[in-house]
Design an enzyme around this catalytic site. Structure first.
Site, PDB file in Angstrom:
ATOM      1  N   ARG A 139      42.549 -14.331 -13.492  1.00 14.80           N
ATOM      2  CA  ARG A 139      41.115 -14.091 -13.272  1.00 14.80           C
ATOM      3  C   ARG A 139      40.452 -15.199 -12.465  1.00 14.80           C
ATOM      4  O   ARG A 139      39.493 -14.940 -11.732  1.00 14.80           O
ATOM      5  CB  ARG A 139      40.415 -13.899 -14.623  1.00 14.80           C
ATOM      6  CG  ARG A 139      40.894 -12.657 -15.348  1.00 14.80           C
ATOM      7  CD  ARG A 139      40.233 -12.468 -16.701  1.00 14.80           C
ATOM      8  NE  ARG A 139      40.946 -11.450 -17.465  1.00 14.80           N
ATOM      9  CZ  ARG A 139      40.578 -11.014 -18.662  1.00 14.80           C
ATOM     10  NH1 ARG A 139      39.495 -11.498 -19.235  1.00 14.80           N
ATOM     11  NH2 ARG A 139      41.288 -10.092 -19.283  1.00 14.80           N
TER      12      ARG A 139
ATOM     13  N   TYR B  24      55.055  -3.403 -22.908  1.00 14.28           N
ATOM     14  CA  TYR B  24      55.708  -2.412 -22.062  1.00 14.28           C
ATOM     15  C   TYR B  24      57.152  -2.201 -22.535  1.00 14.28           C
ATOM     16  O   TYR B  24      57.590  -2.788 -23.519  1.00 14.28           O
ATOM     17  CB  TYR B  24      55.589  -2.816 -20.596  1.00 14.28           C
ATOM     18  CG  TYR B  24      54.151  -2.799 -20.115  1.00 14.28           C
ATOM     19  CD1 TYR B  24      53.387  -1.640 -20.209  1.00 14.28           C
ATOM     20  CD2 TYR B  24      53.540  -3.940 -19.596  1.00 14.28           C
ATOM     21  CE1 TYR B  24      52.066  -1.610 -19.786  1.00 14.28           C
ATOM     22  CE2 TYR B  24      52.213  -3.920 -19.184  1.00 14.28           C
ATOM     23  CZ  TYR B  24      51.472  -2.757 -19.281  1.00 14.28           C
ATOM     24  OH  TYR B  24      50.160  -2.730 -18.880  1.00 14.28           O
TER      25      TYR B  24
END
Length: 363
Positions: free
Chosen positions: A332, A183
């Site tokens: 996750r 980013y």
């Protein structure tokens, strides 16, 4: 039996009940249009609230855009206006009532913006916009971004600062700046994506300048008694100087960055890797990123958290017990099992207080 994972950690004036934390994970479920555009939805309340009920000591909101151009999709949450901040308060209040600390991660996606949801969607390819970056170097097959001028850079720094002020007003107790995963902040750091020749490009000091300016502006607008985190990709997983005319960001540079950020008021480095290019060769496996957190922690003398395929209680316990990291961020594993922290506590001989509504399940 005592557990290292389930010992408190105090950073500035915030005490985390233990070191098993929820990582920011993009949900692409924000309000996409209208007066509440960019605000969290009911999905966020259940997604974040259930992990607080499940015992995570820090619950971190996903990458939250500081301006509309910096979003990955129209479904990204944002903090570029006060209405969005107000709509977060119900969530931060609920997280706090469960004994967890509410945190939020701020981001500008730069050249990785305007990509849409990562699953089939009727809006995919429709709601798109031109992107910006340090240099007009595209990410993979995405359209080339426009190179930011200095005035635009200054405007984005101001947007980070304003979002930090709104995060405090919304009830967040931890703020993280997303300087990883390709980013915008990461794009400035890496010579792969930053080919500028002005004060924001070239040598390491110049490439770090944007990160320093964002941190400085944010720290001025974020309460002194609250922690500031910085997520870094410790390496781009690219070839070295002799094989590549534009090498990637390296662990050694990450140590320099962390040392300097500590001086500017960053309290913890959230250490990840990769994300700058789509074809990096990454040797993924259990705890594969932990050594990077260990190196930054020891060499820069700063608190560090570890991420990356940390799935089992004994694995997380060993990371903390061995001094490789000060906390672990779970992603996750918490999607699969919202009450991971409660199971881990039971496995490791620790006790977590349960909400009275669930007390029968843990007595």
């Amino acid at each position: 039996m005592s557990s290292s994972l389930f010992t408190p950690l105090t950073v500035r004036e915030v005490t985390f009940a233990h070191r098993a934390w929820m990582s920011p994970m993009m949900q692409f479920s924000a309000v996409p249009e209208g007066p509440d555009m960019g605000s969290p939805s009911d999905w966020h309340l259940q997604h974040l609230g259930s992990r607080a009920v499940g015992g995570a000591a820090l619950v971190m909101v996903e990458a939250t855009a500081v301006d509309p151009i910096g979003r990955s999709s129209i479904y990204d949450v944002g903090l570029w206006n006060d209405n969005q901040a107000g709509n977060f308060r119900r969530i931060t209040s609920f997280i706090s009532t469960q004994g967890a600390v509410p945190g939020i991660q701020l981001v500008h996606a730069g050249r990785k913006a305007s990509t849409g949801r990562p699953w089939p969607d009727e809006a995919r390819g429709v709601h798109m916009w031109p992107t910006v970056a340090p240099s007009a170097v595209p990410f993979g097959r995405l359209p080339a971004p426009a190179e930011l001028d200095v005035a635009q850079i200054e405007s984005i720094v101001a947007s980070f600062a304003s979002a930090a002020r709104r995060a405090a007003s919304a009830g967040f107790r931890v703020l993280e700046l997303h300087g990883a995963h390709g980013y915008l902040i990461h794009q400035f750091l890496s010579p792969q994506s930053n080919t500028r020749t002005d004060q924001y490009g070239g040598g390491l000091e110049n490439r770090m300048r944007f990160a320093f300016e964002v941190v400085t502006a944010v720290r001025r607008n974020w309460p002194e008694d609250l922690p500031l985190f910085f997520r870094v990709s410790a390496t781009d997983w690219l070839a070295g100087d002799t094989d590549d005319p534009r090498p990637g960001w390296t662990l050694g540079e990450s140590v320099v960055l962390a040392t300097r950020l500590k001086e500017l008021g960053v309290d913890l480095m959230d250490v990840s890797t990769g994300g700058l290019v789509p074809d990096a060769n990454i040797p993924v496996g259990p705890s594969y990123q932990v050594p990077f957190a260990d190196a930054i922690r020891s060499k820069a003398g700063i608190l560090a958290s570890a991420v990356g395929m940390i799935t089992e209680p004994a694995q997380a316990e060993q990371i903390i017990a061995d001094g490789q990291a000060d906390a672990v961020f779970l992603a996750r594993a918490l999607l699969r099992e919202p009450m991971w922290a409660r199971r881990a506590a039971a496995d490791l001989g620790a006790t977590l207080a349960a909400p009275p509504q669930y007390s029968r399940a843990f007595s």
